[in-house]
Design an enzyme around this catalytic site. Structure first.
Site, PDB file in Angstrom:
ATOM      1  N   GLY A  16       0.823  -1.208   0.000  1.00 18.41           N
ATOM      2  CA  GLY A  16       0.000   0.000   0.000  1.00 18.41           C
ATOM      3  C   GLY A  16       0.851   1.250   0.000  1.00 18.41           C
ATOM      4  O   GLY A  16       1.988   1.249   0.475  1.00 18.41           O
ATOM      5  N   ARG A  17       0.326   2.325  -0.563  1.00 15.09           N
ATOM      6  CA  ARG A  17       1.056   3.590  -0.598  1.00 15.09           C
ATOM      7  C   ARG A  17       0.056   4.731  -0.490  1.00 15.09           C
ATOM      8  O   ARG A  17      -1.043   4.677  -1.065  1.00 15.09           O
ATOM      9  CB  ARG A  17       1.849   3.724  -1.896  1.00 15.09           C
ATOM     10  CG  ARG A  17       2.528   5.094  -2.044  1.00 15.09           C
ATOM     11  CD  ARG A  17       3.283   5.221  -3.360  1.00 15.09           C
ATOM     12  NE  ARG A  17       4.546   4.508  -3.323  1.00 15.09           N
ATOM     13  CZ  ARG A  17       4.901   3.561  -4.167  1.00 15.09           C
ATOM     14  NH1 ARG A  17       4.064   3.171  -5.110  1.00 15.09           N
ATOM     15  NH2 ARG A  17       6.076   2.983  -4.085  1.00 15.09           N
ATOM     16  N   GLY A  18       0.396   5.763   0.267  1.00 10.77           N
ATOM     17  CA  GLY A  18      -0.476   6.921   0.419  1.00 10.77           C
ATOM     18  C   GLY A  18       0.317   8.140   0.793  1.00 10.77           C
ATOM     19  O   GLY A  18       1.559   8.131   0.784  1.00 10.77           O
ATOM     20  N   GLY A  19      -0.392   9.218   1.164  1.00  9.60           N
ATOM     21  CA  GLY A  19       0.268  10.472   1.484  1.00  9.60           C
ATOM     22  C   GLY A  19       1.143  10.400   2.718  1.00  9.60           C
ATOM     23  O   GLY A  19       2.051  11.208   2.899  1.00  9.60           O
ATOM     24  N   MET A  20       0.884   9.408   3.586  1.00  8.74           N
ATOM     25  CA  MET A  20       1.674   9.286   4.813  1.00  8.74           C
ATOM     26  C   MET A  20       2.715   8.179   4.720  1.00  8.74           C
ATOM     27  O   MET A  20       3.250   7.736   5.733  1.00  8.74           O
ATOM     28  CB  MET A  20       0.738   9.017   5.997  1.00  8.74           C
ATOM     29  CG  MET A  20      -0.143  10.215   6.344  1.00  8.74           C
ATOM     30  SD  MET A  20       0.801  11.639   6.899  1.00  8.74           S
ATOM     31  CE  MET A  20       1.414  11.051   8.460  1.00  8.74           C
ATOM     32  N   GLY A  21       3.051   7.722   3.513  1.00  8.24           N
ATOM     33  CA  GLY A  21       4.127   6.757   3.360  1.00  8.24           C
ATOM     34  C   GLY A  21       3.692   5.469   2.701  1.00  8.24           C
ATOM     35  O   GLY A  21       2.627   5.389   2.078  1.00  8.24           O
ATOM     36  N   LYS A  38       4.648   0.059   8.292  1.00  6.64           N
ATOM     37  CA  LYS A  38       4.366   1.353   7.675  1.00  6.64           C
ATOM     38  C   LYS A  38       5.606   2.230   7.813  1.00  6.64           C
ATOM     39  O   LYS A  38       6.093   2.477   8.930  1.00  6.64           O
ATOM     40  CB  LYS A  38       3.177   2.035   8.335  1.00  6.64           C
ATOM     41  CG  LYS A  38       2.849   3.381   7.699  1.00  6.64           C
ATOM     42  CD  LYS A  38       1.431   3.813   7.971  1.00  6.64           C
ATOM     43  CE  LYS A  38       1.073   5.025   7.123  1.00  6.64           C
ATOM     44  NZ  LYS A  38      -0.342   5.359   7.182  1.00  6.64           N
ATOM     45  N   ASP A 133      -9.019   9.659  10.744  1.00  9.35           N
ATOM     46  CA  ASP A 133      -8.944   9.277   9.326  1.00  9.35           C
ATOM     47  C   ASP A 133      -9.806   8.050   9.048  1.00  9.35           C
ATOM     48  O   ASP A 133      -9.373   7.112   8.369  1.00  9.35           O
ATOM     49  CB  ASP A 133      -7.490   9.016   8.934  1.00  9.35           C
ATOM     50  CG  ASP A 133      -7.276   9.109   7.423  1.00  9.35           C
ATOM     51  OD1 ASP A 133      -8.148   9.676   6.735  1.00  9.35           O
ATOM     52  OD2 ASP A 133      -6.247   8.616   6.928  1.00  9.35           O
TER      53      ASP A 133
END
Length: 586
Positions: A16-21, A38, A133
């Site tokens: 997984g990948r997102g704005g927080m890493g 994470k 969130d």
């Protein structure tokens, strides 16, 4: 893929990948187990305040003892990167499920998910931890529909102020409670709002406030009517009250615990379904919509505005006021009597406006005109016993159209200047300055922009006065001039800066602040607010309407309505104590 060393971990694959890493499946050589790791962006470890907060909150989150919260094994820093070690859960992602099906997931399944997430949330809330969130992608579903809530590493303790990085906004706009945008206190009820949004999406297959832009999304949560599941499927009518309470605009009116929301949802699931009767053709008809939220969707505009046509002319009904007829609700007779007879006879006030210029004036997801300027003018026209008739036009056409009588008044964040006072009279209503914004990692600002590209909206003071003067100063000092890039509207300016098409932007301080707030960390302030001056409503020279507007605003200031509107739209720093006629300071 081959395992990549990361301290005592071996990163096996990216999951997984997102704005927080990024989140990796990783093997922990110390404990001989496979975990979910994470890894946060490198910049976050360099922020000492964020790092301290991350460690404190990770430790607190690790203390949550509930089977529906993914256990946290450990946390720390390796090679300048903060990390969070969690149990690896093999399951389906609720967000992916919704995207793949593109249809409702069923009421029974939706309630099952909400019940289990609610258990985890209540356990966290008892420790004064707020998730902040809640969204489908943070909900994992394993075999036999067992639900896990993940990503408590972004939680924070109740009452803790703000974020550490200027302008950053954690969370996803589609599920964020109104108080998140207003700068109000965030507590457990913000999580309950978000979980209700998830419930709505599972029931209907669509988000509560679908939108094409950040501005429309935030306006949906702040000012749009709460959606009803029964408008999508009449069989979901029992859930209407559940969604209405869980997504109430004010936290005090929501469920006060996630468990209360879950119990209400379960009762709705088990409620008998009303089916069309044989004796009534209307039994299954779609129920009438509730009235919009008063004070947010300005009553006059929301009820009487019919549609947008052509280039943005709002069509109005025949509002002519009959002599001797009672004044509309909210009108103040003594002030309404001061309105010039020709305007009073039509029953409406023709207002020139240029959109978008959030948070002052822009359209929400339903195409309605909203914003601080709009709500304040709606309140003013109610006091005057009139109905607002908004006409969209270019910014530089507003003053000439007021002068020639096309508009009764202008309303589009117009700065009151002595030069403009030669053309029109102004009634001041807010103080605002200029503020620049930039992307993180750059060091430019208003005093160090020679040779750089700076975006502005056309016809604004930043385009006509500020940047030309600064550019001349650069040239006089033997440096490259500022390359001013002019855009048609502010949305285009903000988008260009985020994309890197310009190096910075300059705009009125409320507008820059709002853009930074919605950028989710992609923009930060470039210097402080400067050159503060009053906004004013331009009116034709010598018009009696000037005094009417001044009296109406003075009434709203005394009643507290002015402060309430300013606070709702986050512009309370610019509030004035008393309106002035022609109050230019430069």
């Amino acid at each position: 893929m081959n395992a990549t060393p990361f301290g005592h971990y071996r990163l096996q694959k990216l999951i997984g990948r997102g704005g927080m890493g990024e989140v990796y499946q990783a093997y922990d050589t110390k404990t001989d187990r496979v975990v979910a790791l994470k890894v946060l962006p490198h910049s976050m470890a360099q922020d000492e305040t964020f790092q301290a907060r991350f460690r404190r909150e990770s430790q607190a989150a690790a203390g949550i003892n509930d089977p529906h919260v993914v256990p946290i094994h450990g946390y720390g820093e390796i090679d300048g990167r903060l990390y969070l070690d969690m149990r690896l859960i093999e399951g389906r992602n609720l967000g992916t499920m919704l995207q793949e099906t593109e249809k409702p997931l069923g009421a029974a399944f939706a309630v099952t998910v909400v019940e289990q997430v609610a258990n985890g949330l209540d356990a966290a809330h008892k420790l004064d931890l707020i998730h902040r969130d809640i969204k489908p992608s943070n909900i994992l579903i394993t075999g036999r529909d067992f639900v896990y809530l993940i990503d408590f590493g972004l939680a924070r303790t109740a009452g803790e102020k703000g974020l550490t990085t200027a302008g950053s906004t954690l969370g996803t706009l589609a599920y964020m409670a109104p108080e998140r945008f207003e700068g109000g206190e965030v507590d457990a009820r913000s999580d309950i709002y978000a979980l209700t949004c998830v419930l709505y999406e599972c029931l209907t297959g669509s988000r509560p406030y679908p939108a094409d832009s950040l501005e429309q999304q935030i306006a949906g949560h702040m000012v749009s009517e709460i959606p009803r599941p029964s408008d999508t499927d009449p069989r979901l009518a029992a859930f209407d009250e559940v969604i209405a309470k869980g997504m109430a605009k004010k936290p005090d009116k929501r469920y006060q615990s996630a468990g209360e929301l879950a119990q209400a949802a379960k009762r709705a699931l088990n409620a008998p379904v009303r089916r069309p009767g044989r004796t009534s053709r209307h039994a299954a008809a779609r129920p009438d919509r509730k009235k919009p939220h008063k004070g947010l969707l300005a009553a006059g505009a929301a009820v009487l505005v019919a549609a947008l046509v052509g280039i943005g002319l709002w069509v109005w009904a025949p509002w002519r006021h009959d002599a001797g007829a009672p004044l509309p609700d909210g009108a103040v007779e003594a002030i309404a009597a001061t309105v010039p007879a020709d305007i009073r006879g039509t029953g409406r006030l023709v207002i020139g406006v240029n959109v978008p210029y959030a948070p002052m004036e822009f359209k929400n997801a339903d195409g309605q005109l909203v914003g601080f300027d709009v709500e304040l003018m709606d309140a003013v026209t109610r006091v005057l016993g009139l109905v607002p008739d908004y006409r969209n036009t270019t910014f530089d056409a507003i003053l000439p159209s007021v002068v020639d009588g096309t508009f009764d008044v202008g309303m589009s964040s117009v700065t009151d200047t002595r030069e403009r006072e030669e053309l029109v009279d102004f009634v001041t209503y807010l103080e605002a300055g200029t503020q620049w914004a930039r992307r993180p990692g750059t060091a430019l600002g208003p005093a160090s922009a020679c040779g750089l590209k700076v975006g502005v909206a056309e016809a604004t003071l930043q385009a006509t006065e500020e940047l030309p003067a600064k550019s001349d100063q650069c040239t006089a000092a033997g440096m490259e001039p500022i390359e001013m890039v002019v855009f048609k509207n502010q949305d285009e300016v903000t988008t260009a800066l985020i994309k890197g098409e310009v190096d910075a932007m300059s705009a009125d301080s409320p507008v820059t602040g709002f853009a930074i707030k919605l950028s989710r960390g992609e923009l930060v302030p470039a210097g402080d607010v400067f050159d503060s001056a009053p906004y004013g409503w331009p009116v034709a020279k010598g018009s009696g309407l000037t005094e009417s507007l001044r009296l109406a605003l003075e009434h709203l200031i005394e009643s507290g309505d002015y402060r309430a509107i300013a606070t709702m739209w986050g512009v309370e720093r610019g509030m004035i104590d008393k309106p002035a006629v022609n109050g230019a300071t430069r």
